[in-house]
Design a protein around this motif. Structure first.
Motif, mmCIF file in Angstrom:
data_model
loop_
_atom_site.group_PDB
_atom_site.id
_atom_site.type_symbol
_atom_site.label_atom_id
_atom_site.label_comp_id
_atom_site.label_asym_id
_atom_site.label_seq_id
_atom_site.Cartn_x
_atom_site.Cartn_y
_atom_site.Cartn_z
ATOM 1 N N GLU A 12 -2.147 51.427 49.442
ATOM 2 C CA GLU A 12 -3.128 50.902 50.383
ATOM 3 C C GLU A 12 -2.355 50.069 51.399
ATOM 4 N N TYR A 13 -2.780 50.094 52.632
ATOM 5 C CA TYR A 13 -2.175 49.217 53.629
ATOM 6 C C TYR A 13 -2.594 47.777 53.319
ATOM 7 N N THR A 14 -1.818 46.826 53.801
ATOM 8 C CA THR A 14 -2.117 45.416 53.508
ATOM 9 C C THR A 14 -2.151 44.609 54.800
ATOM 10 N N SER A 15 -2.534 43.331 54.668
ATOM 11 C CA SER A 15 -2.519 42.430 55.828
ATOM 12 C C SER A 15 -1.106 42.049 56.229
ATOM 13 N N VAL A 16 -0.136 42.410 55.399
ATOM 14 C CA VAL A 16 1.248 42.067 55.703
ATOM 15 C C VAL A 16 1.841 43.265 56.426
ATOM 16 N N LYS A 17 2.037 43.117 57.710
ATOM 17 C CA LYS A 17 2.443 44.237 58.551
ATOM 18 C C LYS A 17 3.696 44.930 57.999
ATOM 19 N N GLY A 18 3.611 46.259 57.855
ATOM 20 C CA GLY A 18 4.783 47.026 57.432
ATOM 21 C C GLY A 18 5.032 47.020 55.932
ATOM 22 N N CYS A 19 4.180 46.311 55.176
ATOM 23 C CA CYS A 19 4.315 46.283 53.718
ATOM 24 C C CYS A 19 3.096 46.954 53.090
ATOM 25 N N MET A 20 3.326 47.698 52.008
ATOM 26 C CA MET A 20 2.218 48.406 51.383
ATOM 27 C C MET A 20 1.935 47.840 49.998
ATOM 28 N N ALA A 21 0.713 48.067 49.525
ATOM 29 C CA ALA A 21 0.375 47.776 48.128
ATOM 30 C C ALA A 21 0.471 49.099 47.382
ATOM 31 N N ILE A 22 1.255 49.136 46.328
ATOM 32 C CA ILE A 22 1.360 50.366 45.540
ATOM 33 C C ILE A 22 0.281 50.309 44.458
ATOM 34 N N LYS A 23 -0.638 51.266 44.516
ATOM 35 C CA LYS A 23 -1.779 51.276 43.601
ATOM 36 C C LYS A 23 -1.388 51.853 42.233
ATOM 37 N N PRO A 24 -2.271 51.719 41.229
ATOM 38 C CA PRO A 24 -1.886 52.120 39.864
ATOM 39 C C PRO A 24 -1.301 53.531 39.757
ATOM 40 N N TYR A 25 -1.903 54.485 40.465
ATOM 41 C CA TYR A 25 -1.414 55.852 40.319
ATOM 42 C C TYR A 25 -0.020 56.021 40.939
ATOM 43 N N GLY A 26 0.181 55.401 42.089
ATOM 44 C CA GLY A 26 1.503 55.440 42.717
ATOM 45 C C GLY A 26 2.532 54.708 41.878
ATOM 46 N N GLU A 48 11.934 46.633 59.566
ATOM 47 C CA GLU A 48 11.796 47.864 60.353
ATOM 48 C C GLU A 48 10.706 47.689 61.404
ATOM 49 N N LYS A 49 10.895 48.376 62.538
ATOM 50 C CA LYS A 49 9.864 48.307 63.576
ATOM 51 C C LYS A 49 8.763 49.325 63.308
ATOM 52 N N GLU A 50 9.183 50.567 63.011
ATOM 53 C CA GLU A 50 8.207 51.611 62.711
ATOM 54 C C GLU A 50 8.189 51.817 61.193
ATOM 55 N N THR A 51 7.022 51.788 60.599
ATOM 56 C CA THR A 51 6.992 51.965 59.145
ATOM 57 C C THR A 51 6.055 53.108 58.755
ATOM 58 N N ARG A 52 6.354 53.717 57.594
ATOM 59 C CA ARG A 52 5.490 54.745 57.008
ATOM 60 C C ARG A 52 5.528 54.603 55.504
ATOM 61 N N PRO A 53 4.372 54.742 54.843
ATOM 62 C CA PRO A 53 4.309 54.545 53.390
ATOM 63 C C PRO A 53 5.429 55.296 52.653
ATOM 64 N N PHE A 54 6.105 54.614 51.781
ATOM 65 C CA PHE A 54 7.194 55.136 50.960
ATOM 66 C C PHE A 54 8.467 55.466 51.753
ATOM 67 N N LEU A 55 8.324 56.017 52.960
ATOM 68 C CA LEU A 55 9.500 56.509 53.675
ATOM 69 C C LEU A 55 10.261 55.386 54.357
ATOM 70 N N ARG A 56 9.541 54.437 54.871
ATOM 71 C CA ARG A 56 10.174 53.353 55.615
ATOM 72 C C ARG A 56 9.191 52.194 55.633
ATOM 73 N N SER A 57 9.475 51.162 54.825
ATOM 74 C CA SER A 57 8.581 50.009 54.868
ATOM 75 C C SER A 57 9.418 48.746 54.837
ATOM 76 N N ARG A 58 8.825 47.648 55.243
ATOM 77 C CA ARG A 58 9.611 46.423 55.382
ATOM 78 C C ARG A 58 10.071 45.909 54.033
ATOM 79 N N GLU A 59 9.264 46.147 53.007
ATOM 80 C CA GLU A 59 9.718 45.849 51.647
ATOM 81 C C GLU A 59 9.610 47.148 50.866
ATOM 82 N N PHE A 60 10.619 47.456 50.075
ATOM 83 C CA PHE A 60 10.496 48.609 49.187
ATOM 84 C C PHE A 60 11.167 48.326 47.844
ATOM 85 N N LEU A 61 10.788 49.105 46.850
ATOM 86 C CA LEU A 61 11.372 48.963 45.523
ATOM 87 C C LEU A 61 12.544 49.924 45.391
#
Lengths: 476, 476
Positions: B32-46, B147-160
């Motif tokens: 899910e997208y979050t209020s934190v620009k460029g950072c995603m919330a990884i949901k249970p299934y992901g 990162e300036k441009e972000t996409r879920p999993f592929l490029r995000s400001r925080e990743f695991l």
């Protein structure tokens, strides 16, 4: 000679408990200090303990329906500020990110000290109907709190933990989950870490910033100081109202959700050290020991000794087992195994092989047990099981022997100064008395235990009629 | 009706691949997208997919002697600056912490974009003798890159991710470990994720900031774009010299260590989506599917149907299995199971029960297989195994069909514009040619593969004698 050096290098726990703790943490190779003030590096042996904690706690979580997720590590300042009590509690101790790359941020972000606000922001968009409830999410991550005084595992600027965050349709269900998770924590501490805990409720003064009720498990360390070992919070609908988390219920009415959160941290490793350790170093309960059995060959250069050591290791494959085949002396190997708290040492030399036996030495008692080689697996299993139980019982006996009662301030002071431990005493419920005890004796209310007793009729501080029995103590 | 709605809601992949990707990520409930620009919330299934990746990758690491540790998430600015190329590569994209609590920090700290500098700082104090080598450490954590441009999993400001950092006594041993870990990554991608990869070396232009050599595995997505899926770096003694990491060797001489690092990230989930997905949604290889078998009861209100569904679930206990017993229609359940990429669907209704059979439907092919109930476990196992293999072979066939050769710039351009995929072409080794290809066609050198071929004698760009065959492509 060599083995003496290793053992002598740690301070005796009765002489200087704080120094003993630091020595164990370093000599058992659990952590290393870093160039980042207040942050530690967790070394392989320390991290392996954490992995065992994670695995067993996570299994218990999942049995109760918990699902793992991952939220961002940053919280925009405006989000942190949405719940008044919460921001007051945490804002003074967070780290602020002000620049991304070469640019100043429009809004500064704090590194999460805890993630209630992020979960609320997520739930606000994710929960619409009673069908979406309950949400029982958890994450394993690190959090940051800008502490002034730090100590390895017990208090550091960054630490590892899990934080569960749930949302429910009713207050009753939220309360049930809060207590359920506290019980998961308590059982985990007792069954896995062999640490007995007191379960109870925090006073209003000691509860979590933003919570309606905080429940805690409190453990007693060897030096008589308390350690809060896990907490579980019921937020009621306070956060839901601040964040606008509403759902359409079965009756078609829009309602606020009720929420909980609960957490345990790497602090548990500090608890293991301070509950079970001794002057030879760490003592690990078998269930969280990265190595449960260390096989030490005696006269390993003699023909057949190393081969036998490896053969025994292979037979003990159901345990976490290693052979110390380094070129150190047996005595040196013994003290290393002791320092690292490895539960069982198996000694095997030429004479043992001839006699068809080996010697098992228990780390907790030092007891040496002769075992016929054909019985080894069975005996090792039996001894590890026994050790796990004995360690819990020994810790419980120590705690009970260091739990006293006081009916007035003079008694309370006397006990706190002369026989460190828990003090059970009655309380009128007034925060002024709590403040006074803290100020006078540097002791805090640890909890109002679920199992209440009637120590006396009056408050230990003011003498007015008492409402609750409280565990008091000095704490980490 | 209902099932149609769910399916219609995603864009066709041939129509708009980027939109299809975003639709799948959301509808399969991965993030899910979050209020934190460029950072995603990884949901249970992901997150469950990530847990399966972690578990299986970590097991493979540990088989090669890797030990897990945890370093601080902050890097003091002075530490980041110690290795010149490294700081130049990362400083422009890090997040800076400037305040702790209410106070401005004396030295600002960046949130780790990668942890070479922290591991070097640690090794400097931890390594003294050849006996301390090799060190083969790894950590699982999150990192931040602004990162300036972000996409879920592929490029995000925080990743695991995981980041391995090793230290060795010789350059040969470091090189061996670098290649060993690249091979672990490649095998993992192929055996677990069913994603075939090209193994090779990066050109100097594309290598990691501070590395002497970077090795990579490159995968081809369904749309013909490349995805760098894991990298392994040999640092030589560059970092050791910058940080002063020395050890006393067997010959009693003081020497610098040789180091490596290697990492894989949540980006792999993006690769799974883009290699295997189709217009019905996600398609998960059985080995990373949080649910491998979904049992869908047909006419579940009829007597005995749900009971049979539960009985089958219990019999399939060796797999990750669930029963969809919600009150949705079977068609709706089918499309949900398809959207989430669950490998096998078992359909069981009154007629099946009467006939002593059920229907297995394969997610990847849509094939329906009638199975006698007594053969269910065996058949399910067989089909999952087959599916795992088929998915790899299908992905390999797709990649091979989308791998072309070019001998001059006109051919290269034509292929890149009309038949997206890898282009194998010769290169003189001059960065000017690499720059020119990037500028003209927005394509980069993906790698110089270990398996070299002689496509032609001359550089695809300048026509001078060629030194290497290179895989070129447009990449994520």
């Amino acid at each position: 000679m060599a083995e003496k050096k290793l053992v002598e290098a740690i301070t005796s726990m009765d002489e200087d408990f704080a120094q003993w703790y630091t020595d164990v943490v370093k000599k058992a190779e659990l952590i290393e200090y870093t160039s980042v003030k207040g942050c530690m590096a967790i070394k392989p042996y320390g991290y392996a303990i954490w992995e065992l904690i994670q695995k067993q706690l996570d299994e218990r979580f999942k049995e109760t329906g918990v699902e793992n997720v991952y939220m961002p590590m940053f919280i925009p300042e405006s989000l942190l500020q949405k719940e008044k009590d919460h921001v007051e509690g945490f804002a003074p101790e967070v780290a602020w990110v002000t620049h991304g790359g070469l640019n100043e941020l429009q809004e500064r972000l704090c590194v999460r000290p805890t993630s209630e606000t992020l979960f609320c922001d997520f739930y606000k968009n994710d929960i619409h109907s009673y069908r979406d409830l309950p949400k029982v999410y958890n994450q394993w991550c690190s959090v940051v709190r800008w502490e002034k005084e730090t100590r390895p595992f017990l208090r550091s600027r960054e630490f590892l933990w899990q934080e569960g965050h749930t949302a429910h349709a009713t207050m009753e269900e939220a309360e049930e989950r809060t207590i359920q998770m506290l019980n998961v924590y308590a059982d985990f501490c007792e069954q896995v870490l062999a640490i007995p805990v007191i379960r109870g409720k925090k006073t209003d003064k000691e509860k979590f910033a933003g919570a309606e009720a905080t429940y805690t498990i409190e453990a007693l360390m060897h030096d008589g100081k308390a350690l809060q070992s896990g907490t579980s919070h019921n937020f009621g609908d306070g956060f839901a109202k601040a964040f606008g988390i509403q759902f359409t219920d079965r009756d078609n009415k829009l309602k606020y959700v009720y929420q909980t959160s609960w957490g345990m941290t790497t602090r548990l490793i500090g608890a293991i050290i301070m509950v079970h350790g001794d002057d030879s170093g760490l003592v690990l309960p078998p269930r969280v020991a990265p190595v449960q059995i260390m096989i030490v060959p005696i006269q390993q250069k003699k023909e057949g000794v190393l081969e036998m050591a490896y053969a025994l290791r292979d037979r003990l494959g159901g345990f976490r087992v290693k052979v110390d085949d380094t070129d150190k002396s047996p005595g040196w190997k013994f003290s290393e195994q002791e320092m690292r708290g490895i539960p069982i040492r198996v000694e095997i030399g030429p004479k043992d092989i001839e006699a068809g036996r080996c010697v098992i030495c228990r780390r907790d008692t030092g007891e040496k047990i002769e075992v016929r080689l054909e019985d080894l697996e069975e005996k090792a299993d039996e001894i590890l099981e026994q050790m796990q139980k004995d360690m819990l019982e020994r810790a419980r006996a120590h705690r009970d022997a260091h739990t006293h009662t006081a009916v007035n301030m003079a008694e309370l002071e006397d006990i706190l100064n002369n026989e460190p431990g828990f003090v059970k005493a009655m309380w009128c419920g007034d925060q002024a008395c709590e403040d006074q005890i803290k100020e006078k004796f540097a002791a805090t209310s640890r909890c109002m235990p679920f199992e209440q007793e009637q120590i006396s009729d009056t408050c230990v501080c003011c003498g007015r009629p008492a409402k609750k029995m409280v565990y008091w103590g000095r704490a980490y």
